[in-house]
Scaffold this active site. Structure first.
Site, PDB file in Angstrom:
ATOM      1  N   HIS A 120      38.394 -32.386  10.999  1.00  0.00           N
ATOM      2  CA  HIS A 120      38.694 -32.782  12.373  1.00  0.00           C
ATOM      3  C   HIS A 120      37.505 -33.454  13.066  1.00  0.00           C
ATOM      4  O   HIS A 120      37.677 -34.150  14.065  1.00  0.00           O
ATOM      5  CB  HIS A 120      39.206 -31.583  13.193  1.00  0.00           C
ATOM      6  CG  HIS A 120      38.156 -30.618  13.640  1.00  0.00           C
ATOM      7  ND1 HIS A 120      37.883 -29.437  12.974  1.00  0.00           N
ATOM      8  CD2 HIS A 120      37.306 -30.638  14.694  1.00  0.00           C
ATOM      9  CE1 HIS A 120      36.926 -28.778  13.595  1.00  0.00           C
ATOM     10  NE2 HIS A 120      36.558 -29.488  14.654  1.00  0.00           N
ATOM     11  N   ASP A 150      40.434 -28.071   6.361  1.00  0.00           N
ATOM     12  CA  ASP A 150      39.574 -28.689   7.367  1.00  0.00           C
ATOM     13  C   ASP A 150      38.169 -28.964   6.834  1.00  0.00           C
ATOM     14  O   ASP A 150      37.166 -28.673   7.492  1.00  0.00           O
ATOM     15  CB  ASP A 150      39.498 -27.811   8.622  1.00  0.00           C
ATOM     16  CG  ASP A 150      39.033 -28.600   9.845  1.00  0.00           C
ATOM     17  OD1 ASP A 150      39.084 -29.839   9.805  1.00  0.00           O
ATOM     18  OD2 ASP A 150      38.607 -27.962  10.833  1.00  0.00           O
ATOM     19  N   ASN A 223      29.562 -27.361  17.234  1.00  0.00           N
ATOM     20  CA  ASN A 223      29.190 -26.546  16.076  1.00  0.00           C
ATOM     21  C   ASN A 223      30.085 -26.822  14.869  1.00  0.00           C
ATOM     22  O   ASN A 223      29.747 -26.465  13.745  1.00  0.00           O
ATOM     23  CB  ASN A 223      29.284 -25.051  16.394  1.00  0.00           C
ATOM     24  CG  ASN A 223      27.966 -24.468  16.884  1.00  0.00           C
ATOM     25  OD1 ASN A 223      27.829 -24.154  18.051  1.00  0.00           O
ATOM     26  ND2 ASN A 223      26.996 -24.347  15.981  1.00  0.00           N
ATOM     27  N   SER A 224      31.256 -27.416  15.094  1.00  0.00           N
ATOM     28  CA  SER A 224      32.209 -27.647  14.010  1.00  0.00           C
ATOM     29  C   SER A 224      31.553 -28.420  12.878  1.00  0.00           C
ATOM     30  O   SER A 224      30.932 -29.462  13.102  1.00  0.00           O
ATOM     31  CB  SER A 224      33.413 -28.433  14.519  1.00  0.00           C
ATOM     32  OG  SER A 224      34.176 -27.670  15.413  1.00  0.00           O
ATOM     33  N   THR A 240      34.278 -23.838  11.641  1.00  0.00           N
ATOM     34  CA  THR A 240      35.376 -24.775  11.849  1.00  0.00           C
ATOM     35  C   THR A 240      36.095 -24.639  13.172  1.00  0.00           C
ATOM     36  O   THR A 240      36.634 -25.606  13.677  1.00  0.00           O
ATOM     37  CB  THR A 240      36.404 -24.647  10.706  1.00  0.00           C
ATOM     38  OG1 THR A 240      37.375 -25.675  10.812  1.00  0.00           O
ATOM     39  CG2 THR A 240      37.099 -23.300  10.721  1.00  0.00           C
ATOM     40  N   ILE A 242      36.856 -22.036  17.046  1.00  0.00           N
ATOM     41  CA  ILE A 242      36.637 -20.857  17.869  1.00  0.00           C
ATOM     42  C   ILE A 242      37.973 -20.382  18.402  1.00  0.00           C
ATOM     43  O   ILE A 242      38.950 -21.122  18.433  1.00  0.00           O
ATOM     44  CB  ILE A 242      35.671 -21.145  19.039  1.00  0.00           C
ATOM     45  CG1 ILE A 242      36.223 -22.281  19.917  1.00  0.00           C
ATOM     46  CG2 ILE A 242      34.286 -21.466  18.541  1.00  0.00           C
ATOM     47  CD1 ILE A 242      35.357 -22.598  21.112  1.00  0.00           C
ATOM     48  N   LEU A 279      50.833 -20.545  -6.764  1.00  0.00           N
ATOM     49  CA  LEU A 279      51.398 -19.388  -7.452  1.00  0.00           C
ATOM     50  C   LEU A 279      52.906 -19.517  -7.578  1.00  0.00           C
ATOM     51  O   LEU A 279      53.478 -19.273  -8.638  1.00  0.00           O
ATOM     52  CB  LEU A 279      51.032 -18.111  -6.691  1.00  0.00           C
ATOM     53  CG  LEU A 279      51.331 -16.786  -7.395  1.00  0.00           C
ATOM     54  CD1 LEU A 279      50.534 -16.680  -8.690  1.00  0.00           C
ATOM     55  CD2 LEU A 279      50.969 -15.621  -6.473  1.00  0.00           C
ATOM     56  N   GLY A 280      53.574 -19.905  -6.480  1.00  0.00           N
ATOM     57  CA  GLY A 280      55.017 -20.151  -6.542  1.00  0.00           C
ATOM     58  C   GLY A 280      55.894 -18.999  -6.113  1.00  0.00           C
ATOM     59  O   GLY A 280      56.987 -18.807  -6.652  1.00  0.00           O
ATOM     60  N   GLY A 283      57.473 -14.697   0.338  1.00  0.00           N
ATOM     61  CA  GLY A 283      57.611 -13.292   0.689  1.00  0.00           C
ATOM     62  C   GLY A 283      56.877 -12.947   1.950  1.00  0.00           C
ATOM     63  O   GLY A 283      56.654 -13.809   2.800  1.00  0.00           O
TER      64      GLY A 283
END
Length: 465
Positions: A120, A150, A223-224, A240, A242, A279-280, A283
């Site tokens: 971003h 990100d 800070n990102s 990334t 806050i 994984l597929g 749930g």
């Protein structure tokens, strides 16, 4: 019939994602192109004072980190309507160019100038510029990105050997451990704040694939993309976001773990995109209320409500009703734990899945598969990934196809747009449907993005969307 009202269905299918897709060819024998990895260490000794508080000296860790953190300047140009009439009658082209500038942080990860930051921070950039802690400024190019996690990878060209961060093992950090956040909040250079790890494997998205480190170290705008380091100065995360109603720090911040970051970067360097396994299973996370709804005794683990056809889980024999309790050596409580286990893996890697099936524990080896996002509709344009047959026919190796047009405003251009192949959107290659969808979903209201398209007649045309 059991009641599933408390069960959140989430497809844990993490397909390969990239918004950059500049294929990077590099020499594996060149030491400066290899990431620096800290050696495995046993629990290091902490000195405890008479009052029980840890006496930790942050100065060495801070000194190591500040020289590796850079300021990132993102300059973009948005086309805005030239007059109010454009709003009233449907704006499609022309207009005025408006410059917009954003800032963030980044971390140097190789001596020859590779830098990791947030997606971003560099999104929609026309120009990128980084400033080192010594005030030296460089133009940067975008190598590639992973919008889901990100993360973005930049490169600056320099003959100098730059200071770079050493990757620590983010799996080894513990809740309560001291960490430092280093970045450029409010355009200030190399600001260091301290805090502790508040939680691990935090998921903040609806798709359940994220797995953040949560910390109470003060992180603010700018800070990102900066560094989260341990007390040895090793990189254990990329800051990334806050959690705040005001836009400024009010208590918690989040970082992409270094193990995930490292794998993404290695993929971008080697393949030009992110090779993420799936994984597929679908749930939900078990708890007491859900266990009661399902009529089971277990209250911990991931309950499998469905298994995706042709996935690794299906082929390995995982069934509806299974409870996943562990993947490899990681205990599983929910979505973020499963993602943390597989996000550092690639398609065809094998993971050992511990399954509780009707009270009987089983260990099931699962070969991870790869998921594809097939279609996306925006502004009356139905888009889909280019098939292998289309690639061969048109002699291209990437692109997104305009499958259908449903908006009346586009109908005058139907013949030109139908079956056209989008090659670029904004400043990004349209490598797949997910990269295009992220750009379109994240653009600002009234912002127009330039699209470069290959028509079915072989002509390259441009338009604004």
């Amino acid at each position: 019939m059991k009641r599933f009202s408390g069960l959140l269905l989430v497809g844990l299918l993490s397909g390969a994602t990239t918004l950059g897709a500049y294929k990077l060819v590099f020499d594996n024998d060149t030491p400066t192109s290899a990431l620096s990895i800290a050696p495995e260490q046993s629990n290091y000794t902490r000195t405890v004072g008479y009052n029980g508080a840890e006496q930790i000296d942050f100065t060495q860790a801070a000194d190591k980190a500040v020289h590796t953190v850079v300021h990132v300047k993102n300059t973009s140009y948005a086309t805005v309507p030239a007059s109010p009439w454009d709003y009233m009658f449907g704006y499609r082209g022309g207009g005025q160019q408006q410059q917009q500038v954003g800032t963030g942080s980044g971390v140097i990860i190789t001596a020859d100038g590779y830098i990791v930051t947030n997606n971003h921070v560099v999104q929609n950039a026309s120009e990128l510029e980084v400033t080192l802690n010594n005030n030296q400024t460089y133009k940067a190019t975008l190598v590639g990105t992973d919008s889901k996690m990100d993360i973005a990878l930049l490169k600056v060209e320099t003959k100098d050997k730059l200071p770079f961060a050493t990757f620590g093992n983010s799996d080894e950090i513990k809740v309560g451990e001291w960490v430092l956040a280093v970045g450029n909040p409010y355009n200030l250079t190399s600001t260091v704040t301290a805090g502790i790890v508040s939680a691990k494997a935090r998921n903040l998205s609806k798709d359940g694939i994220q797995s953040f480190i949560q910390t109470d170290a003060a992180v603010n705008p700018g800070n990102s993309g900066g560094a989260l380091v341990n007390t040895r100065g090793e990189l254990i995360g990329i800051n990334t976001m806050i959690s705040s109603m005001t836009g400024s720090y009010v208590g918690y911040s989040f970082a992409v773990p270094s193990n995930i970051t490292r794998k993404i970067i290695e993929d971008l360097m080697q393949y030009g995109n992110v090779q993420r396994g799936a994984l597929g299973v679908k749930g939900g996370e078990l708890n007491s209320a859900l266990a009661k709804d399902l009529g089971i005794d277990e209250t911990k683990g991931f309950y499998v409500n469905d298994v995706i056809a042709d996935s690794g889980a299906k082929k390995a024999g995982i069934k509806k009703g299974d409870i996943i309790t562990k993947i490899d050596d990681r205990e599983i409580n929910g979505f973020a734990d499963i993602n943390a286990s597989i996000v550092t893996k690639r398609p065809n890697d094998v993971v050992k899945v511990s399954v509780n099936r009707d009270g009987k524990m089983m260990l099931v080896p699962v070969k991870l598969s790869k998921n594809e996002i097939n279609s996306f509709t925006y502004d009356g344009l139905e888009l889909e990934d280019v098939t292998d047959a289309d690639k061969k026919k048109l002699k291209i190796d990437y692109g997104v196809k305009i499958k259908e047009i449903t908006d009346e405003d586009w109908m005058p251009y139907y013949d030109e747009l139908k079956d056209g192949i989008i090659l670029r959107i904004g400043n990004m290659k349209a490598t797949d449907i997910e990269s295009v969808s992220k750009v379109l979903e994240n653009k600002r209201p009234n912002q127009k993005v330039r699209v470069e398209m290959l028509t079915k007649n072989g002509q390259v045309v441009q338009f604004l969307i």
